[in-house]
Design a protein around this motif. Structure first.
Motif, mmCIF file in Angstrom:
data_model
loop_
_atom_site.group_PDB
_atom_site.id
_atom_site.type_symbol
_atom_site.label_atom_id
_atom_site.label_comp_id
_atom_site.label_asym_id
_atom_site.label_seq_id
_atom_site.Cartn_x
_atom_site.Cartn_y
_atom_site.Cartn_z
ATOM 1 N N LYS A 1 1.065 -6.423 1.042
ATOM 2 C CA LYS A 1 2.062 -6.428 2.115
ATOM 3 C C LYS A 1 1.702 -5.483 3.264
ATOM 4 O O LYS A 1 2.225 -5.619 4.364
ATOM 5 C CB LYS A 1 3.445 -6.039 1.574
ATOM 6 N N VAL A 2 0.839 -4.504 3.020
ATOM 7 C CA VAL A 2 0.489 -3.547 4.078
ATOM 8 C C VAL A 2 -0.942 -3.750 4.570
ATOM 9 O O VAL A 2 -1.474 -2.924 5.311
ATOM 10 C CB VAL A 2 0.672 -2.080 3.600
ATOM 11 N N ILE A 3 -1.548 -4.867 4.183
ATOM 12 C CA ILE A 3 -2.968 -5.065 4.476
ATOM 13 C C ILE A 3 -3.252 -5.170 5.972
ATOM 14 O O ILE A 3 -4.347 -4.870 6.437
ATOM 15 C CB ILE A 3 -3.490 -6.310 3.720
ATOM 16 N N ASP A 4 -2.248 -5.603 6.750
ATOM 17 C CA ASP A 4 -2.460 -5.788 8.196
ATOM 18 C C ASP A 4 -2.128 -4.560 9.027
ATOM 19 O O ASP A 4 -2.231 -4.595 10.251
ATOM 20 C CB ASP A 4 -1.641 -6.979 8.702
ATOM 21 N N GLY A 5 -1.717 -3.462 8.384
ATOM 22 C CA GLY A 5 -1.419 -2.253 9.145
ATOM 23 C C GLY A 5 -0.174 -1.563 8.635
ATOM 24 O O GLY A 5 0.493 -2.055 7.717
ATOM 25 N N LEU B 1 -2.103 4.159 -1.435
ATOM 26 C CA LEU B 1 -1.379 4.080 -0.178
ATOM 27 C C LEU B 1 -1.372 5.449 0.483
ATOM 28 O O LEU B 1 -1.556 6.468 -0.187
ATOM 29 C CB LEU B 1 0.076 3.642 -0.396
ATOM 30 N N SER B 2 -1.146 5.466 1.780
ATOM 31 C CA SER B 2 -0.888 6.717 2.503
ATOM 32 C C SER B 2 0.307 6.471 3.414
ATOM 33 O O SER B 2 0.668 5.318 3.685
ATOM 34 C CB SER B 2 -2.110 7.167 3.315
ATOM 35 N N TYR B 3 0.930 7.569 3.864
ATOM 36 C CA TYR B 3 2.147 7.443 4.661
ATOM 37 C C TYR B 3 2.002 8.194 5.972
ATOM 38 O O TYR B 3 1.607 9.367 6.003
ATOM 39 C CB TYR B 3 3.350 7.996 3.891
ATOM 40 N N LEU B 4 2.299 7.482 7.060
ATOM 41 C CA LEU B 4 2.291 8.076 8.388
ATOM 42 C C LEU B 4 3.743 8.221 8.841
ATOM 43 O O LEU B 4 4.477 7.218 8.887
ATOM 44 C CB LEU B 4 1.531 7.189 9.374
ATOM 45 N N PRO B 5 4.217 9.433 9.133
ATOM 46 C CA PRO B 5 5.639 9.672 9.434
ATOM 47 C C PRO B 5 6.249 8.729 10.457
ATOM 48 O O PRO B 5 7.362 8.262 10.290
ATOM 49 C CB PRO B 5 5.642 11.125 9.932
ATOM 50 N N ARG B 6 5.551 8.421 11.526
ATOM 51 C CA ARG B 6 6.129 7.563 12.566
ATOM 52 C C ARG B 6 5.856 6.073 12.343
ATOM 53 O O ARG B 6 6.561 5.225 12.876
ATOM 54 C CB ARG B 6 5.591 7.959 13.947
ATOM 55 N N ASP B 7 4.827 5.768 11.564
ATOM 56 C CA ASP B 7 4.389 4.372 11.455
ATOM 57 C C ASP B 7 4.713 3.717 10.115
ATOM 58 O O ASP B 7 4.921 2.512 10.056
ATOM 59 C CB ASP B 7 2.885 4.282 11.703
ATOM 60 N N GLY B 8 4.712 4.485 9.042
ATOM 61 C CA GLY B 8 5.020 3.924 7.737
ATOM 62 C C GLY B 8 3.840 3.940 6.783
ATOM 63 O O GLY B 8 2.944 4.785 6.882
ATOM 64 N N TYR B 9 3.845 2.987 5.861
ATOM 65 C CA TYR B 9 2.848 2.943 4.794
ATOM 66 C C TYR B 9 1.627 2.117 5.196
ATOM 67 O O TYR B 9 1.743 1.083 5.850
ATOM 68 C CB TYR B 9 3.471 2.340 3.533
ATOM 69 N N GLN B 10 0.456 2.596 4.760
ATOM 70 C CA GLN B 10 -0.768 1.856 5.001
ATOM 71 C C GLN B 10 -1.708 2.062 3.811
ATOM 72 O O GLN B 10 -1.455 2.909 2.950
ATOM 73 C CB GLN B 10 -1.451 2.312 6.286
ATOM 74 N N LEU B 11 -2.791 1.272 3.785
ATOM 75 C CA LEU B 11 -3.748 1.383 2.686
ATOM 76 C C LEU B 11 -4.337 2.788 2.634
ATOM 77 O O LEU B 11 -4.615 3.404 3.666
ATOM 78 C CB LEU B 11 -4.857 0.351 2.839
#
Length: 278
Positions: free
Chosen positions: A38-42, A73-83
């Motif tokens: 679900k997060v593969i595109d960004g 996974l990693s988490y970016l405070p403003r952007d959300g979850y990513q690979l």
């Protein structure tokens, strides 16, 4: 709605050890794998990720945190979850263990240098062509393919090269499936005529069928048993790939594919194990 989902999850957690626990563990594993897809595109924010997963926010958050803890996974405070970084590590390890990629790469690099065009390596993955490697060309031509992409077999040069030995019944099934999905726009009669020609010649073309203004020449790679295990292609803008150049490139691409095949144990004296056409 959220409460009923949570109650179901609580009941699931209360399942006794044994078969029920195995089912629960498998479900959690599959959910984790689904979340990566679900997060593969960004980056995806929690609310959107929860909707994509069809889970409550609390369950989504808990599962995402578990994946973050393991580096998937990693988490970016403003952007959300990513690979996450673990997948980069696993990707490099998987690629290093894929012998055909290592074996083919030097010859692919040489072909890219000689033609100045983009060279791909791929294999069949179910009913799709999976791109294993890509060597960019020197020309300023933007080709959208990426390593890990899966593309239709019937409209890509790479895919058609992978299908050269297949029975026509397989061609029919794949053509019909891709046409139903809107991924095949060539007239059926013309497509079959071309495929029979490709099977006889030992190479295949993509005549702007998969990507506008992009053409390619492709050829199959065989292993020691003469089975097609991969294919390579040379792709470029249509302005650099008129009919005469594609005809000239065909022997070069076939030669490189045969050299890779030889590296895999194939011999030119071997007769391809082609299936009965009809």
């Amino acid at each position: 709605m959220e409460r009923s989902t949570s109650n179901a999850e609580s009941a699931e957690s209360a399942t006794p050890a044994g078969g029920g626990a195995k089912i629960q563990g498998s479900q959690t594993l599959l959910r984790g794998l689904d979340m990566l897809d679900k997060v593969i595109d960004g980056p995806v924010k929690l609310a959107e990720l929860s909707a994509r997963m069809a889970l409550t926010r609390s369950t989504t958050h808990r599962l995402a945190n578990a994946l973050i803890d393991r580096g998937f996974l990693s988490y970016l405070p403003r952007d959300g979850y990513q690979l996450g970084p673990k997948l980069i590590q696993l990707g490099f390890l998987a690629q290093s263990q894929a012998d055909i990629v290592q074996i083919a790469r030097p010859r692919m690099e040489a072909l890219a240098a000689e033609t100045e065009d983009t060279v791909h390596l791929g294999r069949m993955d179910g009913d799709l062509a999976l791109y294993l490697d890509k060597i960019p060309g020197r020309r300023r031509v933007e080709i959208s393919s990426r390593i890990g992409d899966r593309q239709p077999l019937t409209s890509t040069g790479l895919g058609k090269a992978l299908l050269i030995d297949a029975a026509e019944s397989d061609w029919e099934r794949l053509y019909a499936a891709d046409a139903a999905r809107g991924q095949q726009h060539t007239d059926r009669g013309l497509w079959f005529e071309r495929m029979r020609s490709y099977a006889g010649a030992g190479h295949a073309f993509d005549l702007e069928e998969n990507e506008d203004l992009i053409r390619c020449v492709a050829a199959p790679v065989r292993d020691v048993s003469s089975r097609i295990v991969a294919a390579i292609s040379v792709s470029s803008a249509a302005q650099y790939m008129d009919d005469d150049r594609m005809a000239a490139l065909s022997a070069q691409v076939r030669g490189t594919a045969e050299a890779i095949s030889t590296d895999l144990g194939w011999s030119a004296e071997m007769r391809p194990a082609r299936k009965h056409r009809r």
